[in-house]
Design an enzyme around this catalytic site. Structure first.
Site, mmCIF file in Angstrom:
data_model
loop_
_atom_site.group_PDB
_atom_site.id
_atom_site.type_symbol
_atom_site.label_atom_id
_atom_site.label_comp_id
_atom_site.label_asym_id
_atom_site.label_seq_id
_atom_site.Cartn_x
_atom_site.Cartn_y
_atom_site.Cartn_z
ATOM 1 C CE LYS A 7 16.546 -14.982 -9.663
ATOM 2 N NZ LYS A 7 15.632 -16.063 -9.711
ATOM 3 N NE ARG A 18 4.457 1.638 -1.310
ATOM 4 C CZ ARG A 18 5.344 1.331 -0.359
ATOM 5 N NH1 ARG A 18 6.598 1.671 -0.517
ATOM 6 N NH2 ARG A 18 4.997 0.690 0.728
ATOM 7 C CG ASN A 62 1.522 -0.562 3.945
ATOM 8 O OD1 ASN A 62 1.130 -1.673 3.588
ATOM 9 N ND2 ASN A 62 2.717 -0.092 3.645
ATOM 10 N N GLY A 63 -0.291 -2.803 5.938
ATOM 11 C CA GLY A 63 0.198 -3.913 6.762
ATOM 12 C C GLY A 63 -0.904 -4.933 6.977
ATOM 13 C CD GLU A 93 15.819 -19.009 -7.757
ATOM 14 O OE1 GLU A 93 15.306 -19.701 -8.658
ATOM 15 O OE2 GLU A 93 15.702 -17.769 -7.712
ATOM 16 C CE LYS A 100 8.724 -10.043 -11.276
ATOM 17 N NZ LYS A 100 9.822 -10.814 -10.663
ATOM 18 C CD1 TRP A 144 -0.306 -6.015 -1.393
ATOM 19 C CD2 TRP A 144 -0.007 -5.583 -3.552
ATOM 20 N NE1 TRP A 144 0.270 -7.130 -1.983
ATOM 21 C CE2 TRP A 144 0.454 -6.902 -3.299
ATOM 22 C CE3 TRP A 144 0.084 -5.098 -4.831
ATOM 23 C CZ2 TRP A 144 0.999 -7.716 -4.286
ATOM 24 C CZ3 TRP A 144 0.636 -5.920 -5.818
ATOM 25 C CH2 TRP A 144 1.073 -7.208 -5.560
ATOM 26 C CG HIS A 172 25.194 -40.449 -12.256
ATOM 27 N ND1 HIS A 172 25.359 -41.811 -12.333
ATOM 28 C CD2 HIS A 172 25.094 -40.176 -10.923
ATOM 29 C CE1 HIS A 172 25.323 -42.337 -11.120
ATOM 30 N NE2 HIS A 172 25.155 -41.387 -10.246
ATOM 31 C CB CYS A 196 -0.876 0.026 1.247
ATOM 32 S SG CYS A 196 -1.826 -1.467 1.445
ATOM 33 C CD GLU A 251 16.170 -14.924 -13.770
ATOM 34 O OE1 GLU A 251 15.239 -14.644 -14.538
ATOM 35 O OE2 GLU A 251 15.979 -15.347 -12.624
HETATM 36 C C1 AGP Z 1 12.530 -15.991 -12.220
HETATM 37 O O1 AGP Z 1 13.605 -15.176 -11.769
HETATM 38 C C2 AGP Z 1 11.995 -15.556 -13.562
HETATM 39 N N1 AGP Z 1 11.650 -14.199 -13.566
HETATM 40 C C3 AGP Z 1 10.922 -16.496 -14.089
HETATM 41 O O2 AGP Z 1 11.480 -17.785 -14.117
HETATM 42 C C4 AGP Z 1 9.616 -16.564 -13.254
HETATM 43 O O3 AGP Z 1 9.865 -17.188 -12.018
HETATM 44 C C5 AGP Z 1 8.591 -17.395 -14.047
HETATM 45 O O4 AGP Z 1 8.343 -16.738 -15.265
HETATM 46 C C6 AGP Z 1 7.269 -17.605 -13.292
HETATM 47 O O5 AGP Z 1 6.654 -16.375 -13.088
HETATM 48 P P1 AGP Z 1 5.406 -16.313 -12.061
HETATM 49 O O6 AGP Z 1 5.948 -16.679 -10.710
HETATM 50 O O7 AGP Z 1 4.899 -14.917 -12.116
HETATM 51 O O8 AGP Z 1 4.394 -17.328 -12.528
#
Ligand code: AGP
Length: 609
Positions: free
Chosen positions: A486, A27, A100-101, A482, A604, A74, A505, A2, A489
């Protein structure tokens, strides 16, 4: 999260509030409203949807007055609509609040207030504050500050609250967890949840601390703690430009969001961990004992959070779990029945593959549950129920705070299933709840300046590597995946994550003196096995970067570089450990001059197939 704006001074408040809220739009929100005091009464205007809807309402019905408060919501409790939008007022309209919270104990407070005759208009937790303050106001002889202070003594949870009363030319505010910053002008005072809203008017800011209360008046301000004792807070001169302000002074949204993780985790967990009973309060309208199998379906980082969830749920609840990438699940004609619980995980709630996979699971008769960040997103409208992670908007394309909050949600789901199925004793559950409560502090510790500086050194040392390998075992095997995701990407370095036991393997063929190998080797029953894999790497001249638990000096001998991470319970260690890998990828990418917030080719939210 928020957005909050408050103003008292000589200007017309409406313009200050609306422009301030516009500066906080980044935000994320789903409704907006203002309340302005004029000639002994407070008028409220509030609308669901974007700020433009509120703007249109104000164009038709403008508000005069030089004291006001404004809010962009939010949603956490209650759908995004006009009624649930803030500000919220008492029945007589004399007291108006914005918040907010999350008020953890709002249901019990609401029931008590209802029993004493209060009538509520909205489904929100926030509205409870207005009615509570109304009661205390009468009990304290019309002392607004004292009424707010006493009310907050009955509240558990996170809040940034701002309160006005028609009979007082003053604004009372307080914060715990949710941020509030005060702007000190010439003969005028401002409040906001974040700096950008204040920059057009003043650069003199007071960042309120947790537990601070403040009273703004035409003559200035005073700060106290929740016990009413005066507190001195320095005035900072802020030299950020508007863009830097939206990033909270950080260089990028991604770095800001990495540092927001303690707060995000607090908001994910708050109100859901019942230490007394060893239960979790998830408010999910599904029967946890009715399922025979669980399908977890997601994409990208969310999928990797699901892999952690598989370990946690199978180990704690002893129910079979399968985890699929959504793009595969959709087309493999999966086995689904009414005894299947399909859990979809998604930060955006809009990823088309995950949405279609959800529909596939529903077609098969599965009950569906979402672990979602964005309130009211497409998936939430088709799910049987949603467990929101409350991480706040995540702007950086590379997911960080959403990931750790998703893993936190998976731990709570594992506890929810295990306690209902009797596979976890109260004592065992309490041990895990205690470990979960420690997470915000441990992640804060993982972000200490010394650790961050050391990770930056390691990242820059290997920034020009052509490839990276990440290894981990057990509940931290997904952590390795992960870390690799990271890195690739945002730095565009090819990186693979593997279960450490799988190295022999195939991946072991990659090992040579040019290959940095990051190994998650924190305290675990599998540590010895993991160190054996490390020795296999070293025997082939691979460069080993070891993630070790604080104090593990013995295993440091097996590394070219060591990154120490705070010790944590094995079941929550994926959350604490991943912070170091987020920072490793971040500093590698910045060393290479990459656009961390908007990496090439990535979006995103992938809403097209
Ligand atoms: C992760 O860093 C990426 N931005 C991407 O793999 C993301 O996690 C994936 O597209 C899923 O998005 P979502 O969580 O909005 O469904």
């Amino acid at each position: 999260m928020c957005g909050i704006v408050g103003y008292i001074g000589a200007r017309q408040a409406q313009g200050v509030l609306v422009s301030g809220l516009a500066k906080l739009e980044y935000r994320g929100y789903d409704s907006a409203g203002v309340a302005i005091l004029d000639h002994g009464s407070i008028q409220v205007r509030k609308k669901a949807g974007k700020l433009a809807n509120l703007g249109a309402e104000l164009a038709e019905h403008p508000l005069a007055g030089t004291l006001g408060i404004g809010h962009t919501r939010w949603a956490t409790h209650g759908l995004p609509n006009d009624t649930n939008a803030h500000p919220h007022a008492t029945e007589d309209g004399r007291i108006v609040i914005i918040h907010n919270g999350i008020i953890e104990n709002y249901l019990s407070l609401k029931a008590e207030l209802r029993a004493r005759g209060h009538e509520f208009k909205s489904e929100t937790d926030s509205e409870v504050l207005a009615h509570l303050i109304e009661e205390k106001y009468a009990q304290t002889g019309s002392d607004l500050y004292e009424a707010v202070r006493l009310s907050l003594g009955e509240v558990r949870g996170a809040y940034g609250i701002v309160v006005t009363h028609a009979d007082h030319r003053e604004i009372v505010a307080a914060r715990t967890v949710s941020p509030l910053v005060m702007g000190v002008g010439e003969g005028e005072m401002f409040l906001a949840s974040d700096v950008p809203a204040l920059l057009p008017y003043t650069r003199r800011m007071v960042f309120l601390h947790d537990g601070d209360m403040v009273v703004l008046s035409d003559s200035g301000y005073r700060v106290t703690d929740l016990q009413g004792r005066a507190v001195t807070r320095q005035i900072d001169q802020i030299d950020w430009d508007a863009e830097a302000a939206e990033k909270g002074g950080f260089d990028t949204y991604m770095l800001k969001e990495i540092y927001e993780q303690p707060t995000a985790l607090t908001n994910t967990l708050i109100g859901r961990l019942n230490d007394d009973s060893g239960e979790v309060n998830l408010d999910i309208n599904l029967d946890p004992s009715s399922f025979k199998r669980i399908s977890i379906i997601a994409c990208g980082t969310a999928y990797l959070a699901g892999l952690v969830g598989e370990y946690l749920i199978e180990q704690l609840a002893r129910i079979p779990v399968e985890v699929d990438v959504a793009s595969e699940y959709r087309y493999r004609d999966p086995l689904v029945s009414e005894h299947t619980l399909a859990i979809v995980i998604s930060q955006s709630g809009e990823t088309i593959d995950t949405l279609e996979a959800l529909r596939e699971a529903k077609k098969g008769g599965a009950k569906t549950l979402g672990v979602i960040n964005a309130k009211g997103s497409s998936m939430t409208r088709e799910l049987d129920d949603t467990l929101y992670i409350h991480a706040g908007p995540e702007i950086g394309v590379a997911s960080t705070k959403a990931y750790t909050s998703m893993v936190g949600a998976m731990l709570m789901l594992a506890l929810w299933l295990a306690r209902a199925r009797g596979t976890l004793s109260e004592a065992q559950a309490k041990e895990l709840l205690s470990a979960a409560r420690e997470l915000p502090r441990l992640v804060e510790e993982a972000l200490s300046p010394q650790r961050v500086a050391q990770i930056k050194v390691v990242a820059e040392k290997y920034a020009h590597a052509r490839d990276y390998l990440f290894l981990g075992r057990g509940v931290n095997a997904p952590t390795a995946l992960e870390g690799a995701l990271k890195l690739k990407e945002i730095s565009y370095i090819h990186a693979e994550g593997y279960a450490a036991g799988e190295m022999k393997h195939g991946p072991i063929a990659l090992i040579d003196e040019n290959l940095p190998v990051v190994v998650v080797a924190t305290q675990s029953r599998l540590l010895e096995k993991t160190i054996s894999n490390v020795q296999e790497v070293r025997a082939r001249a691979g460069k080993v970067i070891l993630l070790l638990s604080d104090g593990d000096t013995e295993n440091a001998q097996h590394a070219d570089d060591v990154i120490y991470v705070p010790r944590s319970h094995e079941m929550v260690s994926p959350i604490v450990n991943v912070v170091a890998l987020q920072l490793l990828s971040y500093f590698t990418a910045t060393a290479l001059g990459k656009d961390v917030d908007k990496p090439r080719n990535l979006a995103k939210s992938v809403t097209v197939e």
